[in-house]
Design an enzyme around this catalytic site. Structure first.
Site, PDB file in Angstrom:
ATOM      1  N   ASP A   7     -19.645  23.940  23.348  1.00 43.37           N
ATOM      2  CA  ASP A   7     -20.254  25.190  24.155  1.00 43.37           C
ATOM      3  C   ASP A   7     -21.640  25.120  23.845  1.00 43.37           C
ATOM      4  O   ASP A   7     -23.144  24.568  23.492  1.00 43.37           O
ATOM      5  CB  ASP A   7     -19.781  26.402  23.713  1.00 43.37           C
ATOM      6  CG  ASP A   7     -20.054  27.311  22.317  1.00 43.37           C
ATOM      7  OD1 ASP A   7     -21.293  26.778  21.866  1.00 43.37           O
ATOM      8  OD2 ASP A   7     -19.432  27.867  22.314  1.00 43.37           O
ATOM      9  N   CYS A  64     -20.335  25.074  18.032  1.00 36.94           N
ATOM     10  CA  CYS A  64     -20.916  26.535  18.722  1.00 36.94           C
ATOM     11  C   CYS A  64     -21.102  27.285  18.122  1.00 36.94           C
ATOM     12  O   CYS A  64     -22.151  26.596  17.169  1.00 36.94           O
ATOM     13  CB  CYS A  64     -19.292  27.091  19.104  1.00 36.94           C
ATOM     14  SG  CYS A  64     -18.153  27.295  17.519  1.00 36.94           S
ATOM     15  N   THR A  66     -21.032  29.821  15.666  1.00 40.33           N
ATOM     16  CA  THR A  66     -20.658  29.892  13.745  1.00 40.33           C
ATOM     17  C   THR A  66     -19.896  28.600  13.815  1.00 40.33           C
ATOM     18  O   THR A  66     -19.402  28.288  12.624  1.00 40.33           O
ATOM     19  CB  THR A  66     -19.617  31.071  13.517  1.00 40.33           C
ATOM     20  OG1 THR A  66     -18.271  30.763  14.652  1.00 40.33           O
ATOM     21  CG2 THR A  66     -20.027  32.214  14.165  1.00 40.33           C
ATOM     22  N   HIS A  97     -10.392  14.379   0.851  1.00 35.38           N
ATOM     23  CA  HIS A  97      -9.795  15.109   0.445  1.00 35.38           C
ATOM     24  C   HIS A  97      -8.965  15.489   1.148  1.00 35.38           C
ATOM     25  O   HIS A  97      -7.577  15.054   1.191  1.00 35.38           O
ATOM     26  CB  HIS A  97      -9.954  16.403  -0.936  1.00 35.38           C
ATOM     27  CG  HIS A  97     -10.507  16.079  -2.109  1.00 35.38           C
ATOM     28  ND1 HIS A  97     -10.364  16.874  -3.470  1.00 35.38           N
ATOM     29  CD2 HIS A  97     -11.006  14.669  -2.994  1.00 35.38           C
ATOM     30  CE1 HIS A  97     -11.191  16.795  -4.304  1.00 35.38           C
ATOM     31  NE2 HIS A  97     -10.901  15.211  -4.336  1.00 35.38           N
ATOM     32  N   HIS A 132      -4.202  12.647  -2.560  1.00 31.05           N
ATOM     33  CA  HIS A 132      -5.018  13.264  -1.251  1.00 31.05           C
ATOM     34  C   HIS A 132      -3.888  12.652   0.164  1.00 31.05           C
ATOM     35  O   HIS A 132      -3.350  13.712   0.488  1.00 31.05           O
ATOM     36  CB  HIS A 132      -6.184  12.955  -1.034  1.00 31.05           C
ATOM     37  CG  HIS A 132      -6.840  13.487  -2.454  1.00 31.05           C
ATOM     38  ND1 HIS A 132      -6.745  14.685  -3.096  1.00 31.05           N
ATOM     39  CD2 HIS A 132      -7.954  13.014  -3.375  1.00 31.05           C
ATOM     40  CE1 HIS A 132      -7.443  14.987  -3.981  1.00 31.05           C
ATOM     41  NE2 HIS A 132      -7.947  14.104  -4.297  1.00 31.05           N
TER      42      HIS A 132
HETATM   43  C1  RB5 Z   1     -20.819  31.699  22.212  1.00 28.50           C
HETATM   44  O1  RB5 Z   1     -20.826  33.224  21.805  1.00 28.50           O
HETATM   45  C2  RB5 Z   1     -19.939  31.998  20.365  1.00 28.50           C
HETATM   46  O2  RB5 Z   1     -18.542  33.098  20.432  1.00 28.50           O
HETATM   47  C3  RB5 Z   1     -19.653  30.998  20.312  1.00 28.50           C
HETATM   48  O3  RB5 Z   1     -19.751  29.819  20.120  1.00 28.50           O
HETATM   49  C4  RB5 Z   1     -18.765  30.418  18.750  1.00 28.50           C
HETATM   50  O4  RB5 Z   1     -19.119  30.857  17.941  1.00 28.50           O
HETATM   51  C5  RB5 Z   1     -16.796  30.845  19.052  1.00 28.50           C
HETATM   52  O5  RB5 Z   1     -16.193  31.151  17.851  1.00 28.50           O
END
Ligand code: RB5
Length: 144
Positions: A7, A64, A66, A97, A132
């Site tokens: 994203d 993304c 996080t 695994h 596994h």
């Molecule tokens: C976008 O702002 C953010 O929410 C997205 O990149 C991600 O971290 C979502 O899990």
């Protein structure tokens, strides 16, 4: 063939990862997003994850902010085992695994050097099989 998706929060890191993949001779296909405009990560998680689940791509990398949203969304696709990794040990073990087929990374969590090392580890580590494989089969059974 590696399916790529991100994203707006993951775009810059995925660009760097794409350059790394090119330099190492990996083949890849990008499923977007392609701009920094705000977008919805589940759309791109689904596109790349479906390409992995269908066999069109062998592995996937999703980025993304996080990595969490991408991993939650990708794991909704049957046959996908997406692993969010923030260290090389986890990247190695999830291949050995769990036979993880998608790596999820957090662009706002990781520095570039670590992100590339995690990527390299994930792509160069094989599944161990054996006991596994039984456990991975049990995960697949949860899908039906
Ligand atoms: C976008 O702002 C953010 O929410 C997205 O990149 C991600 O971290 C979502 O899990």
């Amino acid at each position: 063939m590696i399916a790529l998706g991100c994203d707006h929060g993951g775009l810059a890191l995925l660009d760097d990862i794409t350059q790394y993949l090119s330099s190492k001779g990996f083949e890849f296909r990008s499923f977007g997003t392609y701009s920094e405009a705000s977008c919805d990560y589940p759309e791109f998680a689904a596109k790349a994850a479906c390409a992995v689940a269908s066999g069109e791509c062998d592995r996937g990398i999703l980025v993304c902010g996080t990595g969490i949203g991408m991993s939650i969304a990708a794991n909704k696709i049957r046959g996908v085992r997406a692993a969010l990794c923030a260290d090389c040990y986890s990247a190695e073990m999830t291949r050995r695994h769990n036979d993880a087929n998608i790596l999820c990374l957090g662009a706002r969590v990781l520095g570039l050097g670590l992100a590339l090392k995690i990527t390299e580890t994930f792509l160069n580590t094989e599944f161990e099989g054996g006991r596994h494989a039984r456990r991975v089969d049990m995960i697949a059974a949860l899908e039906s």
